[in-house]
Design a protein around this motif. Structure first.
Motif, mmCIF file in Angstrom:
data_model
loop_
_atom_site.group_PDB
_atom_site.id
_atom_site.type_symbol
_atom_site.label_atom_id
_atom_site.label_comp_id
_atom_site.label_asym_id
_atom_site.label_seq_id
_atom_site.Cartn_x
_atom_site.Cartn_y
_atom_site.Cartn_z
ATOM 1 N N TYR A 103 -7.820 55.014 0.256
ATOM 2 C CA TYR A 103 -8.473 54.898 1.550
ATOM 3 C C TYR A 103 -8.667 56.417 2.091
ATOM 4 O O TYR A 103 -8.407 56.257 3.547
ATOM 5 C CB TYR A 103 -8.285 53.741 2.379
ATOM 6 N N LEU B 114 -12.444 53.576 2.412
ATOM 7 C CA LEU B 114 -12.048 52.855 3.656
ATOM 8 C C LEU B 114 -13.074 51.580 4.047
ATOM 9 O O LEU B 114 -12.788 50.762 4.255
ATOM 10 C CB LEU B 114 -11.837 53.924 4.907
ATOM 11 N N MET B 115 -14.357 52.303 3.808
ATOM 12 C CA MET B 115 -15.416 51.189 4.039
ATOM 13 C C MET B 115 -15.473 50.125 3.185
ATOM 14 O O MET B 115 -15.668 49.071 3.593
ATOM 15 C CB MET B 115 -16.908 52.106 4.022
ATOM 16 N N MET C 191 -13.184 47.454 4.823
ATOM 17 C CA MET C 191 -13.880 47.051 5.923
ATOM 18 C C MET C 191 -14.874 46.066 5.507
ATOM 19 O O MET C 191 -14.984 44.924 6.285
ATOM 20 C CB MET C 191 -14.473 48.117 6.746
ATOM 21 N N GLN C 192 -15.629 46.379 4.327
ATOM 22 C CA GLN C 192 -16.582 45.437 3.945
ATOM 23 C C GLN C 192 -16.108 44.236 3.403
ATOM 24 O O GLN C 192 -16.658 43.136 3.145
ATOM 25 C CB GLN C 192 -17.551 45.958 3.333
ATOM 26 N N LEU D 31 -10.915 42.684 9.239
ATOM 27 C CA LEU D 31 -10.130 43.946 9.138
ATOM 28 C C LEU D 31 -10.844 45.081 10.226
ATOM 29 O O LEU D 31 -12.089 45.229 10.379
ATOM 30 C CB LEU D 31 -10.176 44.443 7.911
ATOM 31 N N ARG D 32 -10.107 45.738 10.956
ATOM 32 C CA ARG D 32 -10.572 46.814 11.898
ATOM 33 C C ARG D 32 -9.934 48.019 11.641
ATOM 34 O O ARG D 32 -8.849 48.112 10.682
ATOM 35 C CB ARG D 32 -10.127 46.270 13.359
ATOM 36 N N CYS D 33 -10.580 49.080 12.145
ATOM 37 C CA CYS D 33 -10.146 50.497 11.660
ATOM 38 C C CYS D 33 -9.702 51.228 12.934
ATOM 39 O O CYS D 33 -9.841 51.285 14.076
ATOM 40 C CB CYS D 33 -11.597 51.355 11.445
ATOM 41 N N PHE E 51 -18.452 53.733 11.068
ATOM 42 C CA PHE E 51 -17.143 53.040 11.396
ATOM 43 C C PHE E 51 -17.261 52.399 12.852
ATOM 44 O O PHE E 51 -16.155 51.552 13.339
ATOM 45 C CB PHE E 51 -15.945 53.794 11.015
ATOM 46 N N TYR F 218 -16.420 48.965 13.560
ATOM 47 C CA TYR F 218 -15.043 48.360 13.184
ATOM 48 C C TYR F 218 -13.642 48.844 13.745
ATOM 49 O O TYR F 218 -12.536 48.576 13.753
ATOM 50 C CB TYR F 218 -14.959 48.874 11.646
#
Length: 138
Positions: free
Chosen positions: A11, A17-18, A21-22, A27-29, A50, A53
């Motif tokens: 990631y 990383l996306m 998230m998807q 899940l948060r960033c 992002f 997120y």
């Protein structure tokens, strides 16, 4: 989850990383402003992607100007040096203002990984963050 500035992480790039998230509900960033430069990616563009997120922000500024800190070498073999938040090449204030204007209430943490002048960087970063946050409140 935070994008990581190392190719060993699955990631480290925005698209990687996306994917998480998807595919992971809820899940948060933890958005790190300085890590996208490692892969020569545009932090502002990725910030826009992002934004929905983002749960927290690591304000990490970086510069291509050589200093006494330990550099991170990008995938294009360019050296990124640590600096205090607001002293580098990233538009951190602009990103903070966009988040704050959208109602963001999460944290902004200063990070100076690789700096040998941690106290100096922390003092400068704190002043920068206080100014931006103070102007938003006022």
């Amino acid at each position: 989850m935070e994008e990581f500035d190392n190719l060993t992480a699955p990631y480290s790039r925005a698209d990687e990383l996306m994917w998480f998230m998807q595919h992971v509900p809820g899940l948060r960033c933890g958005f790190d402003t300085g890590n996208f430069l490692y892969n020569e990616e545009d932090a502002v563009k990725n910030f826009s992607l992002f934004r929905p997120y983002i749960a927290s922000v690591h304000c990490k500024d970086r510069t291509f100007t050589e200093n006494t800190g330990s550099p991170c070498v990008t995938v294009a073999n360019r050296k990124l040096y640590p600096v205090a938040v607001g002293d580098g090449n990233l538009p951190i204030e602009k990103m903070m203002r966009v988040l704050l204007d959208s109602g963001y209430t999460g944290s902004f943490a200063a990070e100076h990984f690789g700096s040998i002048e941690q106290l100096k960087c922390m003092e400068r970063s704190a002043a920068f963050l206080k100014r931006v946050l103070g102007e938003k409140r006022g």
